[in-house]
Structures are given as C-alpha cells and as structure tokens.
Design a protein around this motif. Structure first.
Motif, PDB file in Angstrom:
ATOM      1  N   SER A  25      -1.982   0.046   7.052  1.00 28.22           N
ATOM      2  CA  SER A  25      -1.910   0.643   5.718  1.00 28.22           C
ATOM      3  C   SER A  25      -0.699   0.170   4.917  1.00 28.22           C
ATOM      4  N   TYR A  29      -4.973  -1.667   1.519  1.00 27.89           N
ATOM      5  CA  TYR A  29      -5.466  -0.340   1.148  1.00 27.89           C
ATOM      6  C   TYR A  29      -6.653   0.014   2.032  1.00 27.89           C
ATOM      7  N   TYR A  38     -10.405  -1.362   6.060  1.00 25.93           N
ATOM      8  CA  TYR A  38      -9.395  -1.785   5.088  1.00 25.93           C
ATOM      9  C   TYR A  38      -9.982  -2.782   4.095  1.00 25.93           C
ATOM     10  N   GLU A  39      -9.364  -2.837   2.903  1.00 29.01           N
ATOM     11  CA  GLU A  39      -9.773  -3.809   1.885  1.00 29.01           C
ATOM     12  C   GLU A  39      -9.637  -5.232   2.415  1.00 29.01           C
ATOM     13  N   LYS A  43      -2.449  -5.580  -0.387  1.00 27.61           N
ATOM     14  CA  LYS A  43      -2.022  -4.661  -1.441  1.00 27.61           C
ATOM     15  C   LYS A  43      -1.473  -5.396  -2.653  1.00 27.61           C
ATOM     16  N   SER A  46      -4.282  -6.819  -4.589  1.00 25.13           N
ATOM     17  CA  SER A  46      -5.066  -5.739  -5.193  1.00 25.13           C
ATOM     18  C   SER A  46      -4.387  -5.232  -6.463  1.00 25.13           C
TER      19      SER A  46
END
Length: 200
Positions: A25, A29, A38-39, A43, A46
């Motif tokens: 995390s 994200y 998870y994406e 991050k 994103s």
C-alpha cells in the motif's frame, strides 16, 4: 507482465513508468478488482494521471459538477440525511456526528482522521461543559476550546491534550484567555456583582 517474487518480496512493474516496486500500500493504491488487490500503476503515476485529467476539465464542467453536488447534498438534507453520507444528520446540523467531528478535527487538529479522538475527549467529559456542567450537544451548543490560548502557545497547535469541550456561549466569553485568567474574571464578577450586590 505478472507480479513476481524477488528477495522474498512480491514485486510489480508499474505499467506506466516501468519501475519495479514492492507490491504494498506504500507503492500502489488498493483495488480489489485488480490482480493481487492493487492498481496496475504506482501511486506516483496514478496521481500524475489524475492531475492531468482534472486539469483538462474545463470550468463549465466543473461548475456543472459543483451544481449537481450541491443539489445532491441539499436533497440528502431534505431527507434528514447527512450531506456527505446516508447517516441521519444531527438535529441542528447538515451533517452526521462523524462528519461533524471530522470538521472539528480538521479545524483543531489539522486532519479529519482524528475525529474519533475528539469523540473520546467528549465522552471522557460525559458530554458536559468543563465550566458550567451543561450538556454538550453536537451541532447545537458544543464547541472545542484551547485550554492554553494558541496566541501565546503556538507550539500547542493541533495538540489534543490542549483541547476541552465547552459550550459555544462560554467559548465566546473566554476567547483567548487562559483558564486561570478566565476563572479570575468570573470570580471577580461573582464577588462584586452577586456576592456583594455591587452596582453603580
């Protein structure tokens, strides 16, 4: 490319910047619909993509979005619900207890995440004003006071140990006085006006 293990850690390659990052995390994200929860992009990527998206939304679209948001929130309130969620709003407020406390937390503690700390503070006081003993009702007469004024103690900003629950009326009277100065004034008024029946 699928996620892979490296040095006993699960690694994902961001499909935008192509960096190899540990799958957690801190780097990605969460998204339960994606592989391993998870994406697919990190991050940083994103955030960059979102900032580009919002910068491309023209002012007219933003205005329409703001109007629709306001209409939805007003409709929520008319139904007796919080303007931000589906919980009932407080009697004299447009928000529920959680969102009301989140706003207080943002103003007094610099973040909305400490709203539960404020609730514990009020619970510890049994929702009673420190000075008058009156019941503190969120959205009505309850307010948060700095025990030591920030004007003289700026280092205590966002310090929950310097906060207490009192009524709005008393908070207006106390202003930026220390507790000692405030109580001395009350004592002076009591002794002159009430105890001795002082008048001019």
């Amino acid at each position: 490319m699928k996620d892979f293990e490296k040095d006993n850690k699960l690694i994902r390659i961001c499909y935008v910047c192509r960096k190899e990052l540990e799958l957690n995390s801190s780097n990605f994200y969460k998204n339960s619909t994606k592989s391993n929860g998870y994406e697919l992009c990190c991050k940083q990527c994103s955030k960059h993509r979102l900032s580009k998206y919002y910068s491309n939304i023209d002012n007219d679209k933003k205005e329409i979005k703001n109007i629709k948001t306001k209409e939805w929130r007003d409709a929520q309130y008319e139904k007796g619900l919080c303007r931000f969620c589906k919980e009932p709003h407080l009697k004299n407020s447009k928000t529920c207890e959680k969102h009301y406390l989140q706003d207080l937390s943002r103003r007094h503690l610099g973040t909305t995440t400490k709203w539960e700390d404020l609730r514990h503070l009020l619970e510890k006081q049994n929702y009673k004003c420190i000075y008058s003993g009156d019941e503190l009702i969120l959205g009505d007469n309850a307010s948060i006071d700095h025990i030591l004024p920030l004007s003289k103690n700026p280092d205590l900003n966002c310090n929950i140990d310097n906060l207490q629950g009192i009524t709005r009326q008393i908070n207006l009277i106390k202003l930026n006085l220390s507790e000692e100065d405030f109580l001395n004034i009350i004592k002076k008024i009591y002794e002159f006006k009430i105890k001795k029946g002082g008048s001019y």
